[in-house]
Design a protein around this motif. Structure first.
Motif, short mmCIF file in Angstrom:
data_model
loop_
_atom_site.label_atom_id
_atom_site.label_comp_id
_atom_site.label_asym_id
_atom_site.label_seq_id
_atom_site.Cartn_x
_atom_site.Cartn_y
_atom_site.Cartn_z
N TYR A 181 19.86 34.89 45.02
CA TYR A 181 20.37 33.84 44.14
C TYR A 181 19.22 33.11 43.49
CZ TYR A 181 22.29 29.38 42.59
OH TYR A 181 22.62 28.28 41.83
N ASN A 182 19.28 33.03 42.17
CA ASN A 182 18.26 32.33 41.39
C ASN A 182 18.86 31.02 40.90
OD1 ASN A 182 16.31 31.44 39.63
ND2 ASN A 182 16.66 33.05 38.10
N PRO A 183 18.38 29.88 41.40
CA PRO A 183 18.94 28.59 40.96
C PRO A 183 18.78 28.34 39.46
CG PRO A 183 17.58 28.32 42.93
CD PRO A 183 17.34 29.71 42.43
N ASP A 184 17.84 29.05 38.84
CA ASP A 184 17.62 28.89 37.40
C ASP A 184 18.40 29.92 36.58
OD1 ASP A 184 15.87 26.71 37.57
OD2 ASP A 184 14.18 28.04 38.04
N PHE A 185 19.38 30.55 37.19
CA PHE A 185 20.18 31.51 36.45
C PHE A 185 20.76 30.84 35.20
CE2 PHE A 185 24.17 33.69 35.43
CZ PHE A 185 23.75 35.01 35.41
N ARG A 186 20.76 31.57 34.11
CA ARG A 186 21.17 31.04 32.81
C ARG A 186 22.60 30.49 32.82
NH1 ARG A 186 22.08 28.95 28.30
NH2 ARG A 186 21.88 30.01 26.28
N ARG A 187 22.72 29.24 32.46
CA ARG A 187 24.03 28.64 32.24
C ARG A 187 24.04 28.02 30.85
NH1 ARG A 187 26.66 25.85 37.56
NH2 ARG A 187 25.46 26.89 39.18
N TYR A 188 25.20 28.04 30.23
CA TYR A 188 25.34 27.40 28.93
C TYR A 188 25.62 25.92 29.14
CZ TYR A 188 25.70 32.12 27.04
OH TYR A 188 25.45 33.42 26.69
N SER A 189 24.89 25.08 28.46
CA SER A 189 25.10 23.64 28.58
C SER A 189 26.34 23.23 27.81
CB SER A 189 23.89 22.88 28.03
OG SER A 189 23.79 23.05 26.62
N TYR A 190 26.81 22.04 28.10
CA TYR A 190 27.94 21.49 27.36
C TYR A 190 27.64 21.47 25.87
CZ TYR A 190 31.39 18.00 25.80
OH TYR A 190 32.40 17.34 25.14
N GLU A 191 26.43 21.04 25.52
CA GLU A 191 26.05 20.96 24.10
C GLU A 191 26.05 22.34 23.46
OE1 GLU A 191 24.47 19.44 26.56
OE2 GLU A 191 25.06 17.36 26.08
#
Length: 651
Positions: A181-191
Motif C-alpha cells: 500500500y502506497n499512502p501517496d497513491f494518486r487520488r483526484y482532489s475535489y477541485e
C-alpha cells in the motif's frame, strides 16, 4: 457541499450530482435506506451479467454506451461504501480488534469475473466513439482500471459491514488483502473533479464519475486480492471502513439496537367531497370599498444562467440518459436562472426596486406580504426582515404566505383585503430560491429556477377603475394531488420532488375550472360577450411550457393566446407570473394597458387567478444592482425579439 458553484473554467457544477451524499438524518431503519438504494442505484445500474449479455448480443452501439453502463455498475457495486463509509487501508497488525465503530467487510468473489472483464476489454476497441476518440479512451482507461480489478460480488451487499470481531469469528471469511500500500497513491482532489472540462457535456459528466469511482479504490489494483482472514499477516494491508460522518454512525447505532421510533398512525384519507356550493370569485369593483391600483411591478431574475447543457454536463449517477434537446422538448425550458444571493436578499432587491419606481417611501408602506414556498427562515419572517431592512418603523402587518405556484393570486387577494384596513400602499413580494433545495433530483433540476418580483398595491384615486378586476383562490383535492410536490421530502434527502402525473392532473382540473368560471362572468366594460372574451393576453403560471400548452388546448385555449418566458427563466413558482408580466412588457408584447388573465396552480393542490389591467408604465426597469453573493460570471441578457413568445390572438 455547495448547492452549485462555478469551476475555474466558468462552468456551472452541481457537486451533489457526482458525489453521492445521502442524508442519513432522515432515515430511521434499513427499509428506508433500501428504498433509496433501490431507486438511485439498483434501478439504474446493469449487473456484470447484464453487461456481458449486451456485449454478446451486440447491443452497444458506441464506446460511450458501454462506459456509461460500466460506471453505473461500479456506482451500484459501491452503493453502501460510497454513501456511508470512508475507506482507509490499514496494516492488519494496527487494526483494532474490539471496537464497534471500525469495520472490515466480508467479501464474496465476483462470479465469472474473468469472463465479464475480458468481454468488456475485448468489446471496447471495436466500438465507434460517440464524440471524441481520445477523450473517450482516456475515460475508459480510468474506468476499466477500477472495473477490471474489482474482486467482490456485489449482488447481495449489506449496508451493515461486520466489525473486526465479527469478521474474525469465522477464519474462512474473506476480505480484501493488499500486498502493498502506497499512502501517496494518486487520488483526484475535489477541485480536480469539479474543474473537469470537456467539450462534450455527456463526456464531462462521465469523466467526473470515473474520477469519483477511482477514488473509491485508493491502492494499486494489481496488489489487491481476496484472502481468508486466517491467512492475513501483520504487514498485510486490509481495507477498513469508518462511518463517513456522525449521521451515519448514529444510523448504524439505531439499526443495530433495533430502535423503532413510535409513530402515530395516519388515518386513511377519505374520499374527496365537493363543497356545498361553489366559491364565488371576488368582483373587485362591486365587493371592495377601497379599489386597488398597481403602482409598480419590479422583477429580479437570478443572475446566473443554468442551461440545459449545464444539466447534462452535471448528469448524476441516478439519472436516466437525456439530452439537452430532450429536456427542452419535455419542459419547454432552455435555461433557468439561479442566484448567488439568499432568498431574503433577493426579496429585498425586488422590494427596493418596486418602491423606488412607485415613489413610495418607507413611512408610507402599510403592510409587507411575502409569498414564498422556499423560505428556511421562520423567525423573523422574511416580510418582517424586509420591513426592517427598508427602514420601516412600523407596518399594520408584515407576514409570509405559503401558496406555492398560486402565490400571486393569494398574495393579491391578501393585499387587497389589507388595503381595506390600512388604506395606504401594500408591498407584495413573490420570491423563490429553488437552486439550493434540489440536490440531484432530476425533474426538479430541469424545471425550477430562482427569482423575485415586488408589486406595490395602493388605493386608487377616487372614481378610478381598479387595476385588479377579479380574484379567486382555491385549495385541496385528492391527497395524491395535495402531496404532488413535496419539500422537504425525506425520501429524497429532504430535497424538493415533483410527482409529474399528479401535478398534471391538478393543473388540468384547475385550468378547466378557472376558464369555465371567467367565461360565465360579464365583461366589466360591457364590450365583449364575457370576461373570457375580453381577455387580451393569458399569462399562466410558468410551470412547464409543454404541459401547460397541452392542458390549455384541452380547455379550448390555443398556444398563441399564451405568453411564456419559461424558456429563459424556468419555473419560479410564486414569482413566475409577475416575472412573466414584467418580461412581457420588456419584450414588447404588452405595449399599452392590457387586460391579463393570470392563472396559477401547483403544490398543495392550490390554485387561483387574477384578472388585472397591466399598464407598461408601472413596470420598473431591469434592476442594475448586482448580486451580493459570491463572484460569478455575468449572466447573458434575457432580452428577446419583441413578440417572439406570443401572438396577441385576442386582439
Amino acid at each position: 457541499m455547495h448547492a452549485f458553484q462555478l469551476n475555474k473554467h466558468g462552468k456551472l457544477v452541481f457537486p451533489a450530482n457526482c458525489f453521492p451524499d445521502l442524508d442519513f438524518s432522515t432515515m430511521e431503519n434499513l427499509e428506508q435506506l433500501t428504498a433509496v438504494i433501490q431507486r438511485d442505484f439498483d434501478a439504474k445500474a446493469p449487473t456484470g451479467t447484464d453487461i456481458l449479455e449486451r456485449i454478446k448480443t451486440g447491443s452497444y452501439q458506441s464506446k460511450f454506451a458501454l462506459m456509461r453502463d460500466m460506471a453505473l455498475n461500479l456506482f451500484w457495486a459501491n452503493r453502501f461504501k460510497i454513501t456511508m463509509y470512508d475507506v482507509l487501508p490499514t496494516r492488519w497488525a494496527d487494526v483494532p480488534r474490539h471496537r464497534d465503530d471500525v469495520f472490515v467487510p466480508i467479501q464474496t468473489p465476483w462470479q465469472d469475473r474473468e469472463t465479464k472483464v475480458s468481454a468488456v476489454f475485448s468489446a471496447y476497441p471495436n466500438l465507434p466513439a460517440q464524440w471524441d476518440d481520445e477523450v473517450e479512451d482516456s475515460i475508459f482507461e480510468v474506468l476499466f482500471d477500477v472495473f477490471g480489478h474489482r474482486r467482490n460480488h456485489a449482488t447481495k451487499l449489506s449496508p451493515l459491514v461486520p466489525t473486526v470481531a465479527e469478521l474474525l469469528s469465522d477464519p474462512s471469511n474473506q476480505t480484501l488483502r493488499l500486498n502493498h500500500y502506497n499512502p501517496d497513491f494518486r487520488r483526484y482532489s475535489y477541485e480536480e473533479i469539479i474543474d473537469c472540462n470537456e467539450g462534450v457535456a455527456e463526456l464531462e459528466a462521465l469523466s467526473r464519475w470515473s474520477m469519483v469511482l477511482h477514488n473509491q479504490y485508493p491502492w494499486s489494483r494489481s496488489d489487491a486480492a481476496l484472502a481468508p482472514v486466517s491467512e492475513l499477516r501483520d504487514d498485510d494491508y486490509v481495507v477498513v471502513f469508518h462511518p463517513r460522518d456522525r449521521e451515519v454512525a448514529q444510523f448504524l447505532s439505531r439499526v443495530k439496537s433495533d430502535f423503532i421510533p413510535k409513530r402515530s398512525e395516519s388515518a386513511a384519507a377519505p374520499a374527496v367531497t365537493a363543497p356545498v356550493r361553489p366559491y364565488l370569485p371576488l368582483d373587485v369593483r362591486k365587493d371592495l370599498a377601497v379599489q386597488p391600483q398597481i403602482k409598480a411591478i419590479a422583477a429580479v431574475h437570478g443572475e446566473q444562467v443554468c442551461t440545459n447543457e449545464d444539466l447534462i454536463r452535471n448528469s448524476a449517477y441516478n439519472w436516466s440518459p437525456m439530452s439537452a434537446e430532450e429536456i427542452t422538448a419535455k419542459t419547454g425550458i432552455e435555461q433557468r436562472r439561479y442566484t448567488w444571493d439568499s432568498l431574503e436578499e433577493l426579496s429585498l432587491r425586488a422590494a427596493r426596486s418596486a418602491l423606488a419606481h412607485a415613489q413610495v417611501g418607507p413611512d408610507e408602506v402599510g403592510a409587507v406580504i411575502v409569498c414564498t414556498c422556499t423560505s428556511s427562515r421562520l423567525i423573523p419572517s422574511i416580510a418582517a426582515w424586509v420591513s426592517g431592512q427598508l427602514g420601516i418603523q412600523q407596518t399594520h402587518t408584515s407576514f409570509d404566505l405559503v401558496a406555492a405556484c398560486a402565490g400571486l393570486s393569494y398574495g393579491l387577494a391578501e393585499a387587497a383585503r389589507v388595503l381595506q384596513t390600512v388604506q395606504r400602499p401594500v408591498l407584495l413580494i413573490c420570491a423563490e430560491k429553488f437552486s439550493d433545495k434540489i440536490g440531484n433530483v432530476r425533474p426538479s433540476r430541469m424545471i425550477f429556477g430562482d427569482g423575485a418580483s415586488a408589486i406595490v398595491v395602493a388605493p386608487a384615486p377616487g372614481g378610478s377603475a381598479p387595476d385588479i378586476e377579479y380574484m379567486q383562490t382555491y385549495a385541496s383535492g385528492p391527497v395524491s394531488q395535495v402531496n404532488s410536490i413535496l419539500w422537504p421530502n425525506p425520501d429524497f434527502a429532504n430535497n424538493i420532488t415533483v410527482y409529474g402525473p399528479e401535478v398534471k392532473a391538478l393543473a388540468g382540473r384547475y385550468l378547466k375550472q378557472m376558464l369555465t368560471e371567467i367565461d360565465a362572468l360579464a365583461d366589466p366594460d360591457g364590450a365583449a360577450e364575457s370576461l373570457l372574451a375580453s381577455i387580451e393576453l393569458i399569462i399562466p403560471h410558468q410551470a412547464n411550457k409543454t404541459m401547460v400548452i397541452e392542458l390549455a388546448a384541452a380547455a379550448g385555449v390555443s398556444a398563441d393566446q399564451l405568453y411564456f418566458n419559461i424558456e429563459r427563466v424556468g419555473n419560479a413558482s410564486s414569482a413566475s407570473i409577475p416575472l412573466a408580466i414584467h418580461d412581457a412588457v420588456r419584450d414588447g408584447v404588452i405595449t399599452k394597458p392590457t387586460r391579463v388573465f393570470a392563472p396559477g396552480f401547483g403544490a398543495g393542490a392550490v390554485a387561483g387567478y387574477a384578472v388585472l389591467r397591466v399598464d407598461p408604465a408601472v413596470i420598473a426597469p431591469d434592476e442594475e444592482v448586482v448580486s451580493t453573493g459570491e463572484p460569478h460570471l455575468v449572466a447573458e441578457s434575457l432580452t428577446t425579439p419583441a413578440g417572439s413568445d406570443v401572438a396577441l390572438a385576442f386582439n
